[in-house]
Design an enzyme around this catalytic site. Structure first.
Site, PDB file in Angstrom:
ATOM      1  N   SER A  48      25.637  36.050 -16.162  1.00  0.00           N
ATOM      2  CA  SER A  48      25.123  37.524 -15.653  1.00  0.00           C
ATOM      3  C   SER A  48      24.726  37.435 -14.111  1.00  0.00           C
ATOM      4  CB  SER A  48      23.738  37.699 -16.447  1.00  0.00           C
ATOM      5  OG  SER A  48      23.943  37.888 -17.822  1.00  0.00           O
ATOM      6  N   GLU A  66      19.687  30.996 -34.514  1.00  0.00           N
ATOM      7  CA  GLU A  66      19.749  29.773 -35.162  1.00  0.00           C
ATOM      8  C   GLU A  66      19.510  28.390 -34.711  1.00  0.00           C
ATOM      9  OE1 GLU A  66      22.097  32.480 -35.116  1.00  0.00           O
ATOM     10  OE2 GLU A  66      21.862  32.966 -37.073  1.00  0.00           O
ATOM     11  N   GLU A  73      12.638  29.195 -18.969  1.00  0.00           N
ATOM     12  CA  GLU A  73      13.637  30.220 -19.627  1.00  0.00           C
ATOM     13  C   GLU A  73      12.543  30.616 -20.995  1.00  0.00           C
ATOM     14  OE1 GLU A  73      17.516  29.602 -21.402  1.00  0.00           O
ATOM     15  OE2 GLU A  73      17.993  31.742 -21.132  1.00  0.00           O
ATOM     16  N   GLN A  96      23.330  31.817 -13.272  1.00  0.00           N
ATOM     17  CA  GLN A  96      23.243  30.364 -13.931  1.00  0.00           C
ATOM     18  C   GLN A  96      24.619  29.757 -14.500  1.00  0.00           C
ATOM     19  OE1 GLN A  96      21.602  30.988 -17.820  1.00  0.00           O
ATOM     20  NE2 GLN A  96      20.814  28.694 -18.181  1.00  0.00           N
ATOM     21  N   GLY A  97      24.957  28.815 -14.345  1.00  0.00           N
ATOM     22  CA  GLY A  97      26.290  28.571 -14.847  1.00  0.00           C
ATOM     23  C   GLY A  97      25.855  27.237 -15.925  1.00  0.00           C
ATOM     24  N   SER A 147      26.581  27.768 -19.829  1.00  0.00           N
ATOM     25  CA  SER A 147      27.795  28.010 -21.276  1.00  0.00           C
ATOM     26  C   SER A 147      28.919  27.957 -20.635  1.00  0.00           C
ATOM     27  CB  SER A 147      27.387  29.277 -21.777  1.00  0.00           C
ATOM     28  OG  SER A 147      25.968  29.549 -22.319  1.00  0.00           O
TER      29      SER A 147
END
Lengths: 380, 416
Positions: free
Chosen positions: B174, B399, B259, B139-140, B142
């Site tokens: 990952s 957060e 997710e 997964q791209g 961030s």
């Protein structure tokens, strides 16, 4: 034994909860409670408890005093989750009356499993309210009562009795001539019974010390000749009922504070925009849901997994006590100055919670008992 | 248990589900793989060697071929075309503690996003090998400058006829070192933060050295585990776009909802632990640890402060478990997402606190790390404590989770 996945919370319990929610919304709103008990802020005010006995009569007529009474004594014999749901709603309304103490007494009378106790259970259904005098000098349920039964006479005292002004009868744990604890029931109006009310912080309860001076006890008043196992059995359900009261009250604290955070503006925005306000509100919610899950789990264990009742109830009370302290603290802090005043209803709940969290043992007390269970090195 | 009537979460099986449950039980009783000869990491996101990968991919392929993975996807997309059966397969796989499925990003995030947003030919091209595990996905999302504020991604896709040319830098990726494909969120318009985003699938393996560079990132533990991926003039066809140009944010929400376990498609999940091992490895494991370690010349299990702290973590873990149980009883919950959205936040914070408390119980010995032969439990607790920050940060930091709960459940004003 294993628990049903849904805690045994079925349609009857759901209906009871809904009717309780409506009843308390109509009859015990924060505004009504405040008018009832917060008329005089003076800490040195008169100690006479203000409460609405007609509301209690309505509850009796609704059948709420019979839900926890077993069928053998003419009651509805509903599962403990029903009583929990009812107490949760009464906590949410900060209800002022003998409901919680009478429900606790119902479980004590049931556990006595004697003909005399069953007679008392019949009276509970009819609306006789009960206070419990089963604590020791530290206010926890223990084997060292402070009253004595000799030759048919009750002497001594009972400490930290809850709602004695609102109750008709008192269940007293006393040591007999052989230093064995027994349970007796005493009319509050009996000769030799003196109630000395405590000046307490909580406005929604009354509390007192009861003196017994040569109070005559007839055979019919003896509920149980071997109180040790009975008290050991009922402590977990009493702790669980208290946890339910705290869970309900905390949900009110959360919803009220959340509503305030959406409407109160500073720096040109509702304060709930700011994460310093938003995140503690979420933390309140998280703690409430854990305590609530543990409370229903313990209540379900009472009926379906009694061998785990001790540890699950200790978890429930410890979790609810920590949660009640946190939610009470944050509810005042996040309201700012107005939350610190007598005119804002928050203080009713703050005081009720701070009372409930330590009642019959605080979080540390119950964690120590839980550790005894889980480390396997102390009798539970 | 057979007969299949008892669903693991209290819901009653339909006749199809009951029959399928029996089938799963039967298949699993004969077809679990023999234990691996290599040590497997705790999570599929930490797979480092091809030996580990091959063992796990063989398991996924075998479970897929048997119909236990991708049950609810249409047959045209490589699925089994069943209705609400993945949940059943998951329960059965978890109850026998089968190995976990390696293609987690693909199954949990890419597949539902592709299913809901891709054109039909793309679904038919990529979903079968995703479900079988023959093609690993990463997964791209961030970037160095876009973490919690995901919508600020700067990796840019420039339209060039029927193609797009991608340039940019993705991080914390990952499985990129094994991945054939990547789902990617890119900017296609610099003038609008949210409406300037688009979503593609990118074949990174075939482009390695030809516009794509995958480099390992080293974690605070000293281990590798994830990667950074750099795009330099990578050309991809427009056919690999999901959703319309400028609708990448909405497509990404499908990914993130799944997710968080809150999407309509149930993620295939294996890798369960049996009851006794999860009891020992969670906060309950601290009881045994406290009995092994000494404090003040006595077992730490006799120290009242240690006892109290251990009880606090056990109560929170049990509290989360019971809250989740409560969330499945409709008459006990007022807001359906109130408890499900707490799971990630609370679960990861408890694990972190368990690891910190384990180190406190170990005392001076908790300074000993993986390579020290005297390290208690092979140094797993300092390792677990450090790794726990991966969990409280990844997939929405604690957060951000609190923002989501405050905004979606409590209805507080949005932070952005």
């Amino acid at each position: 034994m294993t628990q049903p996945k849904n805690f045994g919370f079925g349609d009857d319990e759901k209906m009871l909860r809904e009717s309780a929610r409506k009843f308390f919304t109509d009859n015990s709103s924060p505004d009504q409670v405040h008018k009832l008990v917060a008329g005089d802020p003076d800490p040195h005010r008169d100690l006479a408890a203000n409460w609405d006995s007609s509301l209690w009569q309505q509850m009796v007529e609704l059948g709420w005093t019979s839900i926890a009474v077993p069928e053998r004594a003419g009651g509805m014999g509903m599962p403990a989750v029903a009583a929990i749901a009812l107490v949760e709603e009464s906590g949410r309304a900060a209800y002022v009356g003998p409901l919680l103490s009478t429900l606790c007494a119902t479980y004590v009378l049931d556990a006595c499993n004697s003909a005399n106790a069953d007679v008392s259970l019949g009276q509970v259904i009819e609306g006789r309210s009960y206070a419990l005098a089963i604590g020791n000098q530290e206010g926890v349920i223990g084997d060292a009562p402070t009253a004595f039964l000799r030759d048919g006479k009750l002497n001594g005292e009972a400490l930290y009795v809850q709602d004695p002004q609102k109750c008709d009868s008192i269940i007293v744990s006393a040591l007999d001539a052989n230093d064995k604890p027994v349970l007796v029931t005493v009319e509050k109006s009996s000769q030799g019974v003196t109630l000395l009310s405590d000046a307490i912080v909580d406005l929604t309860r009354d509390q007192g010390r009861i003196l017994f001076a040569d109070v005559s006890i007839a055979d019919a008043q003896l509920l149980c000749e071997s109180a040790g196992p009975v008290l050991k059995k009922v402590e977990p359900i009493i702790a669980t009922l208290l946890a339910a009261d705290m869970v309900g009250a905390a949900e009110w604290q959360l919803q009220t504070t959340n509503e305030y955070a959406k409407t109160r503006e500073q720096f040109g925005r509702p304060i709930g925009f700011f994460q310093a306000v938003k995140h503690p509100l979420v933390d309140m919610m998280v703690m409430i849901d854990q305590a609530r899950g543990l409370t229903y789990n313990a209540a379900c264990a009472w009926d379906h997994e009694p061998e785990s009742m001790d540890k699950f109830s200790y978890m429930a009370k410890a979790s609810a006590a920590e949660m009640a302290i946190f939610c009470s603290n944050r509810s005042i802090q996040l309201h700012g100055g107005i939350g610190f005043t007598w005119e804002c209803y928050l203080h009713l709940y703050f005081k009720r919670q701070m009372h409930s969290q330590m009642l019959f043992g605080d979080a540390t007390y119950y964690r120590a008992k839980l550790a005894g269970c889980l480390f396997g090195d102390q009798a539970a | 248990m057979s007969g299949g009537a008892a669903s693991g979460d209290g819901r009653k099986d339909t006749p199809e589900q009951a029959e399928f449950r029996d089938y799963c039980q039967d298949w699993l009783s004969n077809n679990l793989p023999s234990p691996p000869t290599v040590r497997l990491p705790q999570s599929p996101l930490e797979i480092m060697t091809t030996d580990q990968l091959e063992y796990l991919c063989a398991w996924q392929k075998s479970a897929y071929d048997a119909g236990l993975v991708g049950c609810d996807y249409p047959e045209a997309h490589g699925g089994a075309g069943r209705k609400d059966c993945q949940r059943i397969a998951n329960q059965e796989m978890q109850s026998v503690a089968s190995p976990y499925l390696p293609n987690v990003i693909g199954l949990g995030m890419a597949a539902p996003t592709i299913y809901f947003h891709a054109q039909e030919p793309l679904k038919e091209r990529v979903l079968p090998k995703l479900l079988s595990g023959e093609e690993i996905w990463c997964q791209g999302f961030s970037e160095p400058g876009a973490g919690s504020d995901l919508a600020s991604v700067q990796t840019f896709a420039k339209k060039d006829g029927d193609n797009w040319i991608i340039n940019g830098h993705k991080v914390w990726t990952s499985l990129a070192h094994f991945a054939t494909w990547m789902i990617i969120l890119v900017r296609t318009d610099k003038s609008d933060k949210y409406k300037g985003l688009s979503y593609f699938v990118v074949p990174i393996k075939e482009a390695l050295g030809k516009g794509v560079t995958v480099r390992p990132l080293i974690k605070i533990t000293g281990e590798t585990g994830f990667n950074e991926v750099i795009f330099e003039d990578l050309v991809i066809p427009d056919a690999w776009r999901l959703g319309e140009v400028g609708e990448g944010w909405q497509v990404a929400m499908t990914t993130l909802t799944h997710e968080r376990g809150a999407g309509p498609l149930v993620t295939p999940a294996s890798g369960g632990k049996d009851k006794s091992s999860s009891r020992r490895s969670g906060s309950y494991g601290l009881i045994d640890l406290a009995k092994e370690c000494n404090k003040g010349g006595r077992p730490a299990s006799e120290d009242p402060i240690v006892r109290d702290k251990v009880m606090q973590t056990i109560i929170r873990q049990e509290g989360l478990r019971q809250a989740v149980r409560m969330s499945r009883v409709p008459s006990l919950v007022d807001h359906p997402m109130r408890i499900p959205l707490q799971g990630k936040l609370v679960g990861t914070e408890i694990m972190q606190d368990v690891a910190a408390l384990a180190m406190e119980i170990e005392g001076a010995a908790s300074s000993l790390y993986l390579a020290d032969e005297n390290a208690p439990h092979e140094g797993q607790w300092p390792l677990a404590y450090m790794n726990s920050f991966g969990m409280t940060i990844a997939a929405g930091t604690s957060e951000v989770q609190r923002n989501i709960l405050g905004e979606r459940v409590l209805g507080l004003p949005k932070s952005k």
